[in-house]
Design a protein around this motif. Structure first.
Motif, PDB file in Angstrom:
ATOM      1  N   UNK A  49       7.290 -20.455  50.781  1.00 40.76           N
ATOM      2  CA  UNK A  49       8.576 -20.146  51.400  1.00 40.76           C
ATOM      3  C   UNK A  49       9.390 -19.413  50.342  1.00 40.76           C
ATOM      4  N   UNK A  50      10.023 -18.317  50.725  1.00 44.54           N
ATOM      5  CA  UNK A  50      10.822 -17.558  49.770  1.00 44.54           C
ATOM      6  C   UNK A  50      12.043 -16.992  50.478  1.00 44.54           C
ATOM      7  N   UNK A  51      13.210 -17.206  49.860  1.00 46.59           N
ATOM      8  CA  UNK A  51      14.436 -16.712  50.490  1.00 46.59           C
ATOM      9  C   UNK A  51      15.531 -16.493  49.464  1.00 46.59           C
ATOM     10  N   UNK A  52      16.463 -15.660  49.846  1.00 48.99           N
ATOM     11  CA  UNK A  52      17.727 -15.489  49.137  1.00 48.99           C
ATOM     12  C   UNK A  52      18.821 -15.791  50.146  1.00 48.99           C
ATOM     13  N   UNK A  53      19.892 -16.412  49.665  1.00 54.28           N
ATOM     14  CA  UNK A  53      21.029 -16.725  50.531  1.00 54.28           C
ATOM     15  C   UNK A  53      22.298 -16.305  49.814  1.00 54.28           C
ATOM     16  N   UNK A  54      23.159 -15.587  50.532  1.00 60.13           N
ATOM     17  CA  UNK A  54      24.400 -15.061  49.965  1.00 60.13           C
ATOM     18  C   UNK A  54      25.598 -15.590  50.738  1.00 60.13           C
ATOM     19  N   UNK A  55      26.570 -16.116  50.035  1.00 59.08           N
ATOM     20  CA  UNK A  55      27.836 -16.528  50.651  1.00 59.08           C
ATOM     21  C   UNK A  55      28.744 -15.304  50.657  1.00 59.08           C
ATOM     22  N   UNK A  56      29.139 -14.865  51.841  1.00 57.77           N
ATOM     23  CA  UNK A  56      29.972 -13.673  51.972  1.00 57.77           C
ATOM     24  C   UNK A  56      31.306 -14.046  52.633  1.00 57.77           C
ATOM     25  N   UNK A  57      32.229 -13.121  52.617  1.00 57.75           N
ATOM     26  CA  UNK A  57      33.542 -13.353  53.233  1.00 57.75           C
ATOM     27  C   UNK A  57      33.414 -13.620  54.730  1.00 57.75           C
ATOM     28  N   UNK A  58      32.388 -13.074  55.368  1.00 57.51           N
ATOM     29  CA  UNK A  58      32.207 -13.254  56.805  1.00 57.51           C
ATOM     30  C   UNK A  58      31.244 -14.384  57.147  1.00 57.51           C
ATOM     31  N   UNK A  59      30.782 -15.139  56.141  1.00 60.47           N
ATOM     32  CA  UNK A  59      29.842 -16.244  56.381  1.00 60.47           C
ATOM     33  C   UNK A  59      28.629 -16.107  55.485  1.00 60.47           C
ATOM     34  N   UNK A  60      27.570 -16.833  55.811  1.00 57.28           N
ATOM     35  CA  UNK A  60      26.357 -16.798  55.011  1.00 57.28           C
ATOM     36  C   UNK A  60      25.388 -15.737  55.486  1.00 57.28           C
ATOM     37  N   UNK A  61      24.624 -15.202  54.549  1.00 50.91           N
ATOM     38  CA  UNK A  61      23.616 -14.197  54.863  1.00 50.91           C
ATOM     39  C   UNK A  61      22.281 -14.674  54.320  1.00 50.91           C
ATOM     40  N   UNK A  62      21.354 -14.991  55.218  1.00 49.87           N
ATOM     41  CA  UNK A  62      20.023 -15.448  54.859  1.00 49.87           C
ATOM     42  C   UNK A  62      19.075 -14.265  54.828  1.00 49.87           C
ATOM     43  N   UNK A  63      18.363 -14.099  53.722  1.00 49.88           N
ATOM     44  CA  UNK A  63      17.401 -13.009  53.572  1.00 49.88           C
ATOM     45  C   UNK A  63      16.038 -13.598  53.202  1.00 49.88           C
ATOM     46  N   UNK A  64      15.200 -13.895  54.202  1.00 49.84           N
ATOM     47  CA  UNK A  64      13.851 -14.354  53.901  1.00 49.84           C
ATOM     48  C   UNK A  64      13.053 -13.229  53.221  1.00 49.84           C
TER      49      UNK A  64
END
Length: 84
Positions: A49-64
């Motif tokens: 399993x591999x992912x990046x997750x970013x907390x942004x001003x508009x919410x979270x952004x999940x990037x598998x």
């Protein structure tokens, strides 16, 4: 939901069980806690399993990474961490 599941993982290396298989899980925190990298590798197997997750001003952004979002979310929801 994804942020909460990622938050439950300890920083650094840990181990967990998912679908009756053991995984080594690494979580790295970047940008003052605003982005995360999670990598889980099946111990003795080939799944990962591999992912990046970013907390942004508009919410979270999940990037598998090289897999479906559903696979990542299912893993995060269901992995059981081993407690030493």
């Amino acid at each position: 939901m994804v942020f909460k599941a990622i938050s439950k993982l300890p920083e650094g290396y840990s181990e967990g069980t998912y679908r009756n298989r053991s995984y080594g899980i690494t979580k790295e925190i970047f940008n003052g806690g605003k982005s995360f990298k999670v990598y889980g590798k099946e111990l003795g197997g080939s799944d990962f399993i591999s992912l990046n997750y970013y907390c942004t001003a508009s919410g979270g952004l999940l990037k598998p990474c090289e897999m479906s979002k559903e696979k990542v979310v299912t893993f995060l929801r269901n992995v059981q961490l081993k407690i030493d």
